[in-house]
Motif scaffolding. Structure first.
Motif, PDB file in Angstrom:
ATOM      1  N   MET A 195     -28.819 -36.810 -53.453  1.00 17.59           N
ATOM      2  CA  MET A 195     -29.119 -35.725 -52.536  1.00 17.59           C
ATOM      3  C   MET A 195     -28.406 -35.978 -51.205  1.00 17.59           C
ATOM      4  N   ILE A 196     -27.886 -34.934 -50.617  1.00 15.16           N
ATOM      5  CA  ILE A 196     -27.191 -35.038 -49.336  1.00 15.16           C
ATOM      6  C   ILE A 196     -28.208 -35.316 -48.231  1.00 15.16           C
ATOM      7  N   LYS A 197     -27.885 -36.304 -47.383  1.00 11.62           N
ATOM      8  CA  LYS A 197     -28.732 -36.668 -46.248  1.00 11.62           C
ATOM      9  C   LYS A 197     -28.042 -36.214 -44.966  1.00 11.62           C
ATOM     10  N   ILE A 198     -28.775 -35.453 -44.136  1.00 14.57           N
ATOM     11  CA  ILE A 198     -28.180 -34.984 -42.894  1.00 14.57           C
ATOM     12  C   ILE A 198     -29.057 -35.315 -41.694  1.00 14.57           C
ATOM     13  N   TYR A 199     -28.397 -35.344 -40.551  1.00 13.10           N
ATOM     14  CA  TYR A 199     -29.064 -35.539 -39.267  1.00 13.10           C
ATOM     15  C   TYR A 199     -28.609 -34.377 -38.392  1.00 13.10           C
ATOM     16  N   LEU A 200     -29.550 -33.595 -37.889  1.00 14.48           N
ATOM     17  CA  LEU A 200     -29.242 -32.511 -36.958  1.00 14.48           C
ATOM     18  C   LEU A 200     -29.505 -33.016 -35.548  1.00 14.48           C
ATOM     19  N   ASP A 201     -28.521 -32.870 -34.659  1.00 11.68           N
ATOM     20  CA  ASP A 201     -28.790 -33.308 -33.296  1.00 11.68           C
ATOM     21  C   ASP A 201     -29.537 -32.215 -32.527  1.00 11.68           C
TER      22      ASP A 201
ATOM     23  N   ALA B  78     -28.837 -44.922 -40.571  1.00 15.07           N
ATOM     24  CA  ALA B  78     -29.667 -44.404 -41.664  1.00 15.07           C
ATOM     25  C   ALA B  78     -28.849 -44.040 -42.895  1.00 15.07           C
ATOM     26  N   LYS B  79     -27.536 -44.203 -42.782  1.00 11.97           N
ATOM     27  CA  LYS B  79     -26.621 -43.917 -43.894  1.00 11.97           C
ATOM     28  C   LYS B  79     -26.652 -42.445 -44.316  1.00 11.97           C
ATOM     29  N   CYS B  80     -26.728 -41.568 -43.300  1.00 11.89           N
ATOM     30  CA  CYS B  80     -26.649 -40.135 -43.571  1.00 11.89           C
ATOM     31  C   CYS B  80     -25.240 -39.780 -44.027  1.00 11.89           C
ATOM     32  N   ASP B  81     -25.136 -38.713 -44.766  1.00  7.81           N
ATOM     33  CA  ASP B  81     -23.832 -38.229 -45.201  1.00  7.81           C
ATOM     34  C   ASP B  81     -23.155 -37.400 -44.118  1.00  7.81           C
ATOM     35  N   TYR B  82     -23.966 -36.619 -43.384  1.00  7.76           N
ATOM     36  CA  TYR B  82     -23.425 -35.724 -42.365  1.00  7.76           C
ATOM     37  C   TYR B  82     -24.268 -35.732 -41.103  1.00  7.76           C
ATOM     38  N   PHE B  83     -23.556 -35.663 -39.982  1.00 10.27           N
ATOM     39  CA  PHE B  83     -24.139 -35.476 -38.664  1.00 10.27           C
ATOM     40  C   PHE B  83     -23.763 -34.060 -38.255  1.00 10.27           C
ATOM     41  N   VAL B  84     -24.762 -33.198 -38.082  1.00 10.68           N
ATOM     42  CA  VAL B  84     -24.504 -31.782 -37.801  1.00 10.68           C
ATOM     43  C   VAL B  84     -24.790 -31.513 -36.327  1.00 10.68           C
ATOM     44  N   THR B  85     -23.797 -30.948 -35.640  1.00  7.39           N
ATOM     45  CA  THR B  85     -23.892 -30.715 -34.208  1.00  7.39           C
ATOM     46  C   THR B  85     -23.119 -29.464 -33.816  1.00  7.39           C
ATOM     47  N   THR B  86     -23.454 -28.906 -32.671  1.00  2.00           N
ATOM     48  CA  THR B  86     -22.656 -27.826 -32.098  1.00  2.00           C
ATOM     49  C   THR B  86     -21.928 -28.320 -30.846  1.00  2.00           C
ATOM     50  N   ASP B  87     -22.070 -29.587 -30.525  1.00  2.00           N
ATOM     51  CA  ASP B  87     -21.453 -30.199 -29.348  1.00  2.00           C
ATOM     52  C   ASP B  87     -19.972 -30.459 -29.620  1.00  2.00           C
ATOM     53  N   LYS B  88     -19.099 -29.800 -28.877  1.00  2.00           N
ATOM     54  CA  LYS B  88     -17.658 -29.916 -29.115  1.00  2.00           C
ATOM     55  C   LYS B  88     -17.144 -31.342 -28.946  1.00  2.00           C
ATOM     56  N   ARG B  89     -17.669 -32.060 -27.965  1.00  2.00           N
ATOM     57  CA  ARG B  89     -17.226 -33.440 -27.759  1.00  2.00           C
ATOM     58  C   ARG B  89     -17.551 -34.297 -28.988  1.00  2.00           C
ATOM     59  N   LEU B  90     -18.742 -34.122 -29.536  1.00  2.00           N
ATOM     60  CA  LEU B  90     -19.112 -34.868 -30.744  1.00  2.00           C
ATOM     61  C   LEU B  90     -18.291 -34.416 -31.946  1.00  2.00           C
ATOM     62  N   LEU B  91     -18.011 -33.132 -32.030  1.00  2.00           N
ATOM     63  CA  LEU B  91     -17.216 -32.624 -33.149  1.00  2.00           C
ATOM     64  C   LEU B  91     -15.797 -33.183 -33.125  1.00  2.00           C
TER      65      LEU B  91
ATOM     66  N   ILE C 269     -31.618 -30.607 -49.620  1.00  3.17           N
ATOM     67  CA  ILE C 269     -30.991 -31.678 -48.841  1.00  3.17           C
ATOM     68  C   ILE C 269     -32.113 -32.411 -48.099  1.00  3.17           C
ATOM     69  N   GLU C 270     -31.820 -33.636 -47.632  1.00  6.16           N
ATOM     70  CA  GLU C 270     -32.822 -34.419 -46.913  1.00  6.16           C
ATOM     71  C   GLU C 270     -32.498 -34.468 -45.427  1.00  6.16           C
ATOM     72  N   LEU C 271     -33.517 -34.281 -44.610  1.00  4.18           N
ATOM     73  CA  LEU C 271     -33.387 -34.335 -43.160  1.00  4.18           C
ATOM     74  C   LEU C 271     -33.792 -35.708 -42.657  1.00  4.18           C
ATOM     75  N   TYR C 272     -32.981 -36.265 -41.761  1.00  4.79           N
ATOM     76  CA  TYR C 272     -33.290 -37.525 -41.098  1.00  4.79           C
ATOM     77  C   TYR C 272     -33.461 -37.251 -39.609  1.00  4.79           C
ATOM     78  N   SER C 273     -34.356 -38.001 -38.966  1.00  8.31           N
ATOM     79  CA  SER C 273     -34.608 -37.833 -37.536  1.00  8.31           C
ATOM     80  C   SER C 273     -34.647 -39.216 -36.882  1.00  8.31           C
ATOM     81  N   SER C 274     -34.866 -39.222 -35.561  1.00  7.89           N
ATOM     82  CA  SER C 274     -34.872 -40.498 -34.848  1.00  7.89           C
ATOM     83  C   SER C 274     -35.736 -40.444 -33.601  1.00  7.89           C
ATOM     84  N   PHE C 275     -35.945 -41.626 -33.031  1.00  9.12           N
ATOM     85  CA  PHE C 275     -36.669 -41.742 -31.773  1.00  9.12           C
ATOM     86  C   PHE C 275     -35.945 -40.983 -30.668  1.00  9.12           C
ATOM     87  N   MET C 276     -34.611 -40.977 -30.672  1.00 10.02           N
ATOM     88  CA  MET C 276     -33.859 -40.260 -29.640  1.00 10.02           C
ATOM     89  C   MET C 276     -34.053 -38.754 -29.784  1.00 10.02           C
TER      90      MET C 276
END
Length: 148
Positions: A1-7, A112-125, A42-49
């Motif tokens: 299963m795909i693991k993602i992190y949404l910022d 966390a070994k996510c497959d994808y980091f999903v963001t709308t931040d241009k600098r991060l992209l 898909i699986e969602l991952y989160s964090s303290f931040m």
């Protein structure tokens, strides 16, 4: 299963001014991603931040809505137990010009070994790494559709 992190900016995208077509499309894609998470495609991952940044949201209803979703649907949470690993990765990321909070988000997703980091931040992209795919919500939906 795909693991993602949404910022944090992804969570807030549906609450932004949607008069620009690209922002509207990102909001629609983000909501589609949420439905994939809800129905366990898909699986969602989160964090303290992430929880910290959500708690700083000045719009109470938005904050409650986002926090409820994260708490309800996160399959895995990166906590302070990985702090040393995250700080090491974060420092490496900051060397590329990424700011501290953003570097911690990205470091958490890598730890966390996510497959994808999903963001709308241009600098991060624009950040390039082989450790994780960094994509905007529209790109992620396209990738997901190709895997189905």
């Amino acid at each position: 299963m795909i693991k993602i992190y949404l910022d944090n900016c992804c969570y807030n995208r549906p609450f932004d001014d949607l008069s620009q077509k690209n922002i509207e499309n990102e909001a629609i894609a983000k909501m589609f991603i949420q439905s994939l998470i809800k129905y366990k495609s898909i699986e969602l991952y989160s964090s303290f931040m992430l929880l910290y940044e959500i708690s700083m949201n000045p719009f109470e209803k938005n904050k409650e809505h986002i926090l409820h979703f994260v708490n309800e649907y996160s399959a895995f949470h990166v906590g302070n137990e990985k702090k040393n690993e995250i700080l090491t990765i974060s420092r490496e990321i900051m060397e590329t010009g990424i700011k501290y909070k953003d570097s911690v988000h990205l470091a958490c997703s890598i730890a966390a070994k996510c497959d994808y980091f999903v963001t709308t931040d241009k600098r991060l992209l624009n950040c390039k790494t082989e450790r994780i795919g960094i994509v905007n919500p529209i790109e992620f939906v396209e990738i997901w559709r190709e895997t189905e």
